[in-house]
Scaffold this motif. Structure first.
Motif, mmCIF file in Angstrom:
data_model
loop_
_atom_site.group_PDB
_atom_site.id
_atom_site.type_symbol
_atom_site.label_atom_id
_atom_site.label_comp_id
_atom_site.label_asym_id
_atom_site.label_seq_id
_atom_site.Cartn_x
_atom_site.Cartn_y
_atom_site.Cartn_z
ATOM 1 N N ALA A 124 -5.396 -3.292 5.897
ATOM 2 C CA ALA A 124 -4.716 -3.578 4.299
ATOM 3 C C ALA A 124 -4.586 -2.713 3.253
ATOM 4 O O ALA A 124 -3.542 -1.937 2.781
ATOM 5 C CB ALA A 124 -5.549 -4.685 3.153
ATOM 6 N N ILE A 125 -5.960 -1.731 3.496
ATOM 7 C CA ILE A 125 -5.882 -0.470 2.653
ATOM 8 C C ILE A 125 -4.734 0.498 2.776
ATOM 9 O O ILE A 125 -3.904 1.039 2.174
ATOM 10 C CB ILE A 125 -6.617 0.337 2.635
ATOM 11 N N TRP A 126 -3.877 0.301 4.135
ATOM 12 C CA TRP A 126 -3.227 1.307 4.700
ATOM 13 C C TRP A 126 -2.070 0.996 3.997
ATOM 14 O O TRP A 126 -1.101 1.732 3.960
ATOM 15 C CB TRP A 126 -3.032 1.965 6.255
ATOM 16 N N LEU A 127 -2.087 -0.869 4.428
ATOM 17 C CA LEU A 127 -0.590 -1.581 3.647
ATOM 18 C C LEU A 127 -0.479 -1.090 2.378
ATOM 19 O O LEU A 127 1.292 -0.816 1.845
ATOM 20 C CB LEU A 127 -0.822 -3.140 4.645
ATOM 21 N N SER A 128 -1.671 -1.408 1.523
ATOM 22 C CA SER A 128 -0.713 -1.196 0.112
ATOM 23 C C SER A 128 -0.251 0.556 -0.077
ATOM 24 O O SER A 128 0.514 0.170 -0.940
ATOM 25 C CB SER A 128 -2.806 -1.560 -0.237
ATOM 26 N N ALA A 129 -0.941 1.128 0.459
ATOM 27 C CA ALA A 129 -0.817 2.731 0.000
ATOM 28 C C ALA A 129 1.049 2.415 0.709
ATOM 29 O O ALA A 129 1.570 3.405 0.023
ATOM 30 C CB ALA A 129 -1.303 3.854 1.390
ATOM 31 N N MET A 130 1.339 2.502 1.995
ATOM 32 C CA MET A 130 2.555 2.403 1.521
ATOM 33 C C MET A 130 3.366 1.991 1.496
ATOM 34 O O MET A 130 4.413 2.362 1.192
ATOM 35 C CB MET A 130 2.732 2.197 3.812
ATOM 36 N N GLY A 131 2.933 0.351 0.210
ATOM 37 C CA GLY A 131 3.694 0.229 -0.074
ATOM 38 C C GLY A 131 5.255 -0.476 1.054
ATOM 39 O O GLY A 131 5.279 -1.433 1.872
#
Length: 301
Positions: free
Chosen positions: A114-121
């Motif tokens: 989730a952190i990665w996905l949120s960072a990537m947008g």
């Protein structure tokens, strides 16, 4: 009119069937680990799984991936999600890490995803506030479930730089593999896709297996563990994971991993008569509630 309804029922059941099958992996490890070194066991598992897929592919006339790029992407996911994840978990436990700590480390995957996905947008990267709450509640429940396993494995059940490295390798492998497959692997038949992934995992695992000095002792327990690893975990569980990643959002699929330790605890209670405490039951309930928040579809606007 009945076929679509049956299909929808199967699609709704897929995540829970996957969790049930995947949860048996720790049970298989308990049966098989004393009789085989981890890399040798996994190499044989991959080879036998490929031998099972090939006749199925030939009889069903399944098409293989049509270009080198797709073969490459499938190979990368195979190395990450089979060789890296399974190899890391089995090596960590073999090196003395307890099942509680290994489950907790690998259990960070949904939050890491989730952190990665949120960072990537982007559309795939949107994680709602409700899903964040569900992810954190799920992890808290996981902590409660595995808490009873800390410090109960004797002198060999401890963390050191070696088994921690293996566990972290497993964590990053399953996280990266999930994200990579969702981003780069185009939909194709699960049987041929899984075969390519397993072949890549075998190529990486086999040299490590040859280095191991311990030999395989083909006991009844080991043969049973190997049979279920091939037929249930690889042909069934890995295929379902591939389909779930192709069909669902990465954060939602990853959150299902929270349910594996609670389900494993229930299976261990039924198979090995391992006690289940009130704290474990509370953790199971909290984990299930957290996952429900993540996978629940948004309300129509």
């Amino acid at each position: 009119m009945t076929a679509p309804a049956q299909d929808n029922g199967w699609l709704r059941a897929m995540p829970w069937v996957f969790v049930l099958i995947w949860s048996t992996g720790f049970i298989v490890a308990r049966f098989g680990m004393p009789h085989a070194p981890p890399m040798k066991f996994l190499a044989v598992r991959y080879a036998l799984s490929i031998l099972c897929f090939l006749p199925w592919i030939w009889v069903a006339r399944v098409r293989w991936p049509t270009n080198r790029t797709q073969w490459l992407h499938l190979s990368v996911t195979g190395v990450l999600m089979h060789a890296g994840y399974l190899g890391g978990v089995w090596a960590a436990v073999k090196a003395g890490m307890g099942s509680g700590l290994s489950a907790l480390i690998v259990g960070i995957q949904p939050v890491l995803t989730a952190i990665w996905l949120s960072a990537m947008g982007g559309a795939e990267g949107h994680v709602t506030r409700r899903q964040w709450v569900g992810l954190l509640l799920g992890f808290a429940g996981l902590l409660l479930v595995v808490s009873r396993k800390f410090g109960t494995g004797g002198a060999g059940d401890q963390a050191n730089w070696l088994n921690l490295s293996f566990a972290v390798l497993a964590l990053f492998s399953i996280t990266a593999g999930t994200l990579y497959q969702k981003r780069f692997v185009k939909p194709c038949d699960v049987r041929s896709a899984n075969s390519v992934q397993l072949l890549a995992a075998l190529v990486v695992t086999l040299p490590l297996a040859l280095i191991e000095t311990e030999t395989i002792r083909w006991t009844g327990e080991l043969m049973g563990a190997m049979a279920w690893s091939v037929l249930g975990l690889t042909l069934g569980g890995s295929s379902l994971l591939y389909l779930l990643i192709q069909r669902g959002a990465a954060a939602q699929v990853s959150s299902l991993m929270y349910l594996v330790p609670p389900c494993t605890a229930l299976i261990a209670w039924m198979v090995f008569d391992e006690p289940i405490s009130i704290i474990t039951l509370a953790g199971i309930g909290l984990t299930a509630f957290g996952v429900s928040l993540v996978v629940r579809p948004p309300k129509p606007v």
